[in-house]
Scaffold this active site. Structure first.
Site, PDB file in Angstrom:
ATOM      1  N   SER A 216      23.865  20.876  29.847  1.00  0.00           N
ATOM      2  CA  SER A 216      24.815  21.328  28.824  1.00  0.00           C
ATOM      3  C   SER A 216      26.221  21.340  29.427  1.00  0.00           C
ATOM      4  CB  SER A 216      24.388  22.692  28.282  1.00  0.00           C
ATOM      5  OG  SER A 216      25.078  23.002  27.089  1.00  0.00           O
ATOM      6  N   GLU A 342      18.498  18.259  19.818  1.00  0.00           N
ATOM      7  CA  GLU A 342      19.523  19.021  20.525  1.00  0.00           C
ATOM      8  C   GLU A 342      20.117  20.164  19.692  1.00  0.00           C
ATOM      9  OE1 GLU A 342      20.641  19.107  23.528  1.00  0.00           O
ATOM     10  OE2 GLU A 342      20.222  17.201  24.518  1.00  0.00           O
ATOM     11  N   HIS A 430      17.742  21.939  22.482  1.00  0.00           N
ATOM     12  CA  HIS A 430      18.690  22.062  23.586  1.00  0.00           C
ATOM     13  C   HIS A 430      18.230  23.155  24.549  1.00  0.00           C
ATOM     14  CE1 HIS A 430      22.686  21.598  25.366  1.00  0.00           C
ATOM     15  NE2 HIS A 430      22.800  22.917  25.405  1.00  0.00           N
TER      16      HIS A 430
END
Length: 532
Positions: A216, A342, A430
């Site tokens: 990330s 995601e 995610h």
């Protein structure tokens, strides 16, 4: 700085011998405290199982007082032996991570400050590859003290030295402030890597075999480092997980910071912001809703965080995609990838699962999508299209395009394992891959996502991911073919396979998009995130 620091290897070997002879329950405390000598002083860690752990080692001076908004400076040297048993303070942020096992954010007046590193190693006398982790958190939050980032499993099973560290987040690290250098959080990352270069040998690591990995915002940091001249030569390989595609202009970043500063009644200058405590400033940042500023900030307002790396022309000369196309970091090997779903967790976090309207989808398409996007997915509902678009724009296509644009060796993956937590509603979301990367599949936050007991599938996949990541760090390759015109991809699922890129339809739509630096809008007209 040159030379190799003295390493108290005998102490460490004797400690391990004493530990195994006496058993963990009967081992004297002194026999579980290995000592190594860094360039700034001796540090004493602990032995946990078969791994020596050193926590809270300063790699830079505390960023307080005159150094609060400055570039990181070298740490002070110390006399005697510094206790390195506990993590250093967490960088200033609005909410302390509930999973952190470190002191709360502090002004750094403990003498150690928040800019500290942690090391896991099984052999102080070795010459092993080093893996350096950069945590995520939207450039807004995070800490190396999160238990999911514990490096013991990687170090013991993978034959590597694992290093994690803190860097400044939020306005302290990424706010564009008059009188302060841009991208202080990235400069912290460079300082940590310089510390690794100078001190890896003290912990049994090879400074010529450094792999930087992150997820990330940490993946964004990895991508930025590839484009930063100051980072050249500090690492040989990188693993970028779920790379964000948002990089911003100084003008946009300055407008965001000016808006935050105005909210607390000061100017966005070093002098003005020093009147506000780090905690109060972090709270003011947390109160900002970037979605309210689409008229000025354009596509940036469709993101998930008020901060991103700034393409300032000095610290960060260009976006990673453009820099890589121009040959930057050609000699650095790259693994990059993303999860399939995601944006699903972020959709849930905003309370929008099952609530996305046609109007919301049309608005996002106008602001973000390349031409032909809706027509390419005729079977998707408005909510599915909204989610796919945000997944593509925020993480999936930036990651895939990084592999495409890199002129050196690149390897692409996609993580498609659905997280068992929340009834499987979050899909392969995610962050679902992070615990598997480290092999730490228990703990309150991990269990919410992956379930209270890791099933056999997750345990096996974690072992396969760790084997691939550590083999790559050792220079053996990850175990699947390089990314090529066929889009060769390792698809990490119940039965991992190597195949063509599963998101090729999206890749075709975004083929001409280089994720340019986002500007400050001069009018409400225009489509800052569009490729047309």
């Amino acid at each position: 700085m040159t030379g190799t620091p003295f390493v108290d290897r005998t102490v460490f070997v004797d400690n391990l011998t004493a530990q195994h002879s006496a058993g963990s329950a009967g081992t004297p405390t002194a026999a579980r405290r290995p000592v190594a000598e860094t360039f700034h002083g001796r540090v004493r860690g602990t032995v946990e199982g078969d791994v020596a752990v050193f926590r809270g080692i300063p790699f830079a001076a505390p960023p307080v007082g005159d150094l609060r908004f400055a570039a990181p400076q070298p740490p002070h040297t110390w006399e005697g032996v510094l206790d390195a048993e506990a993590f250093g303070p967490i960088p200033a942020q609005a909410e302390v991570p509930s999973s952190a096992v470190a002191p709360p954010p502090s002004p750094g007046d403990d003498g150690r400050g928040c800019l500290t590193a942690n090391v896991w190693t099984t052999d102080l006398s070795g010459n092993r590859p080093v893996m350096v982790w950069i945590y995520g958190g939207g450039y807004l939050a995070g800490s190396s003290a999160d238990p999911v980032y514990d490096g013991a499993v990687l170090a013991e099973e993978g034959g590597v030295v694992v290093v994690t560290f803190n860097y400044r987040v939020g306005a302290e690290g990424f706010g564009q402030i008059a009188g302060a250098p841009a991208n202080r959080g990235l400069l912290d990352q460079v300082a940590a890597l310089e510390w690794v270069r100078d001190n890896a040998a003290a912990f049994g690591g090879d400074p010529a075999q450094v792999t930087v990995f992150g997820q990330s915002a940490g993946g964004g940091g990895v991508a930025a480092l590839l484009a930063m001249p100051r980072a050249a030569g500090l690492f040989r390989r990188v693993i970028a997980q779920s790379v964000p595609g948002i990089f911003v202009s100084p003008e946009l970043a300055a407008d965001v910071m000016a808006t935050i500063a105005a909210g607390v009644g000061v100017t966005a200058t070093v002098e003005g912001l020093r009147e506000i405590s780090p905690a109060a400033l972090a709270t003011a940042v947390d109160a900002l809703d970037i979605r309210e500023y689409a008229d000025r900030w354009g596509a940036f307002a469709y993101g998930v965080t008020p901060f991103s790396p700034v393409v300032d022309g000095e610290v960060l000369p260009d976006t990673p995609w453009k820099a890589l196309k121009n040959g930057a970091s050609h000699d650095v090997e790259l693994i990059v990838g993303h999860t399939r779903d995601e944006f699903r967790k972020m959709l849930a976090g905003r309370g929008l699962l099952g609530r996305v309207t046609e109007e919301m989808t049309e608005d996002a398409l106008r602001a973000l999508a390349p031409d032909g996007y809706r027509a390419a997915f005729p079977e998707k509902t408005p909510e599915q299209l909204y989610e796919t678009l945000h997944s593509d724009w925020l993480f999936r296509m930036p990651s895939a395009n990084l592999a495409r644009d890199h002129t050196g060796r690149s390897f692409l993956y996609e993580f498609v394992v659905e997280a068992p937590g929340f009834g499987g509603a979050l899909g392969a979301c995610h962050g679902a891959d992070v615990a598997l990367t480290f092999g730490n599949l228990t703990g309150p936050l991990v269990e919410k996502l992956l379930g209270p007991q890791p099933n056999a599938e997750l345990t096996t996949l974690s072992a396969e991911m760790r084997a691939a990541w550590t083999a790559f760090a050792r220079g053996e390759g990850p175990g699947w073919g390089e990314f090529d015109d066929a889009g060769t991809t390792w698809v990490i699922g119940a039965d991992p396979i190597v195949r063509s890129y599963p998101e090729q339809l999206s890749a075709n739509l975004w083929a001409g998009h280089d994720f340019p630096c986002l500007p400050l809008r001069t009018s409400a007209a225009g489509r800052e995130g569009s490729t047309s």
